[in-house]
Design a protein around this motif. Sequence first.
Motif, PDB file in Angstrom:
ATOM      1  N   GLN A  26       0.822  -1.196   0.000  1.00 25.76           N
ATOM      2  CA  GLN A  26       0.000   0.000   0.000  1.00 25.76           C
ATOM      3  C   GLN A  26       0.867   1.260   0.000  1.00 25.76           C
ATOM      4  N   GLN A  29       1.823   1.983  -3.434  1.00 23.02           N
ATOM      5  CA  GLN A  29       0.686   2.600  -4.127  1.00 23.02           C
ATOM      6  C   GLN A  29       0.680   4.115  -3.910  1.00 23.02           C
ATOM      7  N   LEU A  30       0.939   4.521  -2.682  1.00 21.89           N
ATOM      8  CA  LEU A  30       0.958   5.949  -2.357  1.00 21.89           C
ATOM      9  C   LEU A  30       2.097   6.648  -3.088  1.00 21.89           C
ATOM     10  N   LEU A  33       1.348   7.524  -6.536  1.00 27.04           N
ATOM     11  CA  LEU A  33       0.388   8.610  -6.723  1.00 27.04           C
ATOM     12  C   LEU A  33       1.063   9.980  -6.630  1.00 27.04           C
ATOM     13  N   PHE A  41       2.696  14.503  -1.863  1.00 24.21           N
ATOM     14  CA  PHE A  41       1.567  13.647  -1.498  1.00 24.21           C
ATOM     15  C   PHE A  41       1.898  12.682  -0.369  1.00 24.21           C
ATOM     16  N   LEU A  48      -0.616  13.338   8.137  1.00 25.80           N
ATOM     17  CA  LEU A  48      -1.988  13.142   8.617  1.00 25.80           C
ATOM     18  C   LEU A  48      -2.068  11.890   9.483  1.00 25.80           C
ATOM     19  N   SER A  86      -3.652   0.640   7.622  1.00 23.82           N
ATOM     20  CA  SER A  86      -3.783  -0.155   6.399  1.00 23.82           C
ATOM     21  C   SER A  86      -3.708   0.734   5.165  1.00 23.82           C
ATOM     22  N   SER A  87      -4.330   1.892   5.234  1.00 23.83           N
ATOM     23  CA  SER A  87      -4.352   2.816   4.096  1.00 23.83           C
ATOM     24  C   SER A  87      -2.986   3.385   3.773  1.00 23.83           C
TER      25      SER A  87
ATOM     26  N   ASP B  41      -8.045   8.362   4.741  1.00 22.74           N
ATOM     27  CA  ASP B  41      -8.695   7.719   3.598  1.00 22.74           C
ATOM     28  C   ASP B  41      -9.273   8.738   2.624  1.00 22.74           C
ATOM     29  N   LYS B  43      -8.053  11.679   1.999  1.00 24.09           N
ATOM     30  CA  LYS B  43      -6.905  12.219   1.265  1.00 24.09           C
ATOM     31  C   LYS B  43      -6.491  11.261   0.150  1.00 24.09           C
ATOM     32  N   VAL B  44      -6.420   9.988   0.494  1.00 22.45           N
ATOM     33  CA  VAL B  44      -5.975   8.991  -0.476  1.00 22.45           C
ATOM     34  C   VAL B  44      -7.011   8.803  -1.584  1.00 22.45           C
ATOM     35  N   ARG B  47      -7.015  11.694  -4.075  1.00 25.78           N
ATOM     36  CA  ARG B  47      -5.884  11.640  -5.004  1.00 25.78           C
ATOM     37  C   ARG B  47      -6.101  10.548  -6.053  1.00 25.78           C
ATOM     38  N   LEU B  48      -6.581   9.397  -5.592  1.00 24.82           N
ATOM     39  CA  LEU B  48      -6.847   8.285  -6.505  1.00 24.82           C
ATOM     40  C   LEU B  48      -7.885   8.699  -7.546  1.00 24.82           C
ATOM     41  N   THR B  51      -6.822  11.085 -10.349  1.00 23.36           N
ATOM     42  CA  THR B  51      -6.031  10.574 -11.468  1.00 23.36           C
ATOM     43  C   THR B  51      -6.942  10.203 -12.640  1.00 23.36           C
ATOM     44  N   PRO B 144      -7.645  -1.537   1.419  1.00 23.85           N
ATOM     45  CA  PRO B 144      -7.462  -0.200   0.863  1.00 23.85           C
ATOM     46  C   PRO B 144      -7.742  -0.145  -0.648  1.00 23.85           C
ATOM     47  N   VAL B 145      -8.380   0.945  -1.055  1.00 25.08           N
ATOM     48  CA  VAL B 145      -8.737   1.140  -2.453  1.00 25.08           C
ATOM     49  C   VAL B 145      -7.461   1.383  -3.248  1.00 25.08           C
ATOM     50  N   GLN B 146      -7.380   0.789  -4.419  1.00 27.23           N
ATOM     51  CA  GLN B 146      -6.184   0.945  -5.234  1.00 27.23           C
ATOM     52  C   GLN B 146      -6.516   1.561  -6.586  1.00 27.23           C
ATOM     53  N   LEU B 147      -5.483   1.958  -7.263  1.00 28.24           N
ATOM     54  CA  LEU B 147      -5.636   2.630  -8.545  1.00 28.24           C
ATOM     55  C   LEU B 147      -6.447   1.801  -9.539  1.00 28.24           C
ATOM     56  N   CYS B 179      -1.330   6.945 -14.998  1.00 29.46           N
ATOM     57  CA  CYS B 179      -0.617   7.367 -13.808  1.00 29.46           C
ATOM     58  C   CYS B 179       0.763   6.778 -13.829  1.00 29.46           C
TER      59      CYS B 179
END
Lengths: 151, 198
Positions: A26, A29-30, A33, A41, A48, A86-87, B41, B43-44, B47-48, B51, B144-147, B179
């Motif tokens: 994960q 993944q960040l 982005l 980012f 946070l 997790s995020s 979450d 924030k993420v 951003r996701l 894109t 977690p959600v992914q691209l 991306c």
Amino acid sequence: MDVAKLQRQHVDLTHALFKEGFLDDQFTQLQQLQDSTNPDFVAEVVALFFEDTDRLLSELTRALEQDPVDYKKVDAYVHQFKGSSSSIGAHRVKVVCITFRTCCDEGNRQGCWQALQQVKHEFILIKSRLEVLLQLEQQILAAGGEIPFME
Amino acid sequence: MARTNYSRTLETNLQNASQHSSHAPGTPEIHVLAVDDSIIDRKVIERLLKTSFYKVTSVDSALRALEVLGIEDGHSPSTANNFEVNMIITDYCMPEMTGYDLLKKVKENAGLKEIPVVIMSSENVPTRIERCLEEGAKEFIIKPVQLEDVKRLGEHIMNAMNKNSGVACSKRKLELEDCQSRKSANRRPHIRGLRVIA
């Protein structure tokens, strides 16, 4: 400062963090982005996470000091913490949260206290490592280099 | 009415797309409403979503989401969706009002029920997933959600928009901004309605 040397340090540290289970996919993944339109980012999300965790740890401590303990409330906080860790890819923190939730389900006060100490410990570990990693990134960028990404 | 709104928006934005959007010309303006009580979450997910989609509004509760959608208490259905929301993506577990409750409210409203709703949850509970899909959620995504998940969502929006505007969708493809992510060799397993963890 030698950019190549900084980049090498970054690669080594990242590799170690993944190998030791501090971070998982994960986090990658960040990193993916982050780009020129969102250059901070990862640092922002991490900031946070640090803030939110401080809040959650205070709430958890306070909740476990109550007599009797409201386990539903404690569990709700742990659930939040598990979600945020997790995020961000904070793997070891997330794993302790899972144990913590089991203790909540069982109404195990002692277990909850131990889990809280463990999760505080894991947070301190990941926090210091992420701070070093992000500082390295700042130094690399300041020296005109690019941040190496794990493949 | 929702039908008129969607078709007008689609037309206008196709004309203006190259002026306003950083996306490929011809890409319609898409507005996604993200709902999550976790600041990280939000924030993420923001951003996701950015894109792939032009505009993202993120709120921290289902109640705030209802305000944005224009169906908080006292508002008549005809004022609903003034912010032209094209998709709602919401967390399931939230205090006061869950994502499921929000889903129900949206589906009960004549002006909003065509908006695709996607539910996210960190917990893989089959009965929960079933409930949401039965209530009309387009997808249930395990966090977690992914691209990859986000790239797939464009389909639901295009289906809804084309349904409302009556435009044939076979040749029009939503241009999704590429991306940094490398193309994965193996496609993540996916069942419509449920994102499966490998």
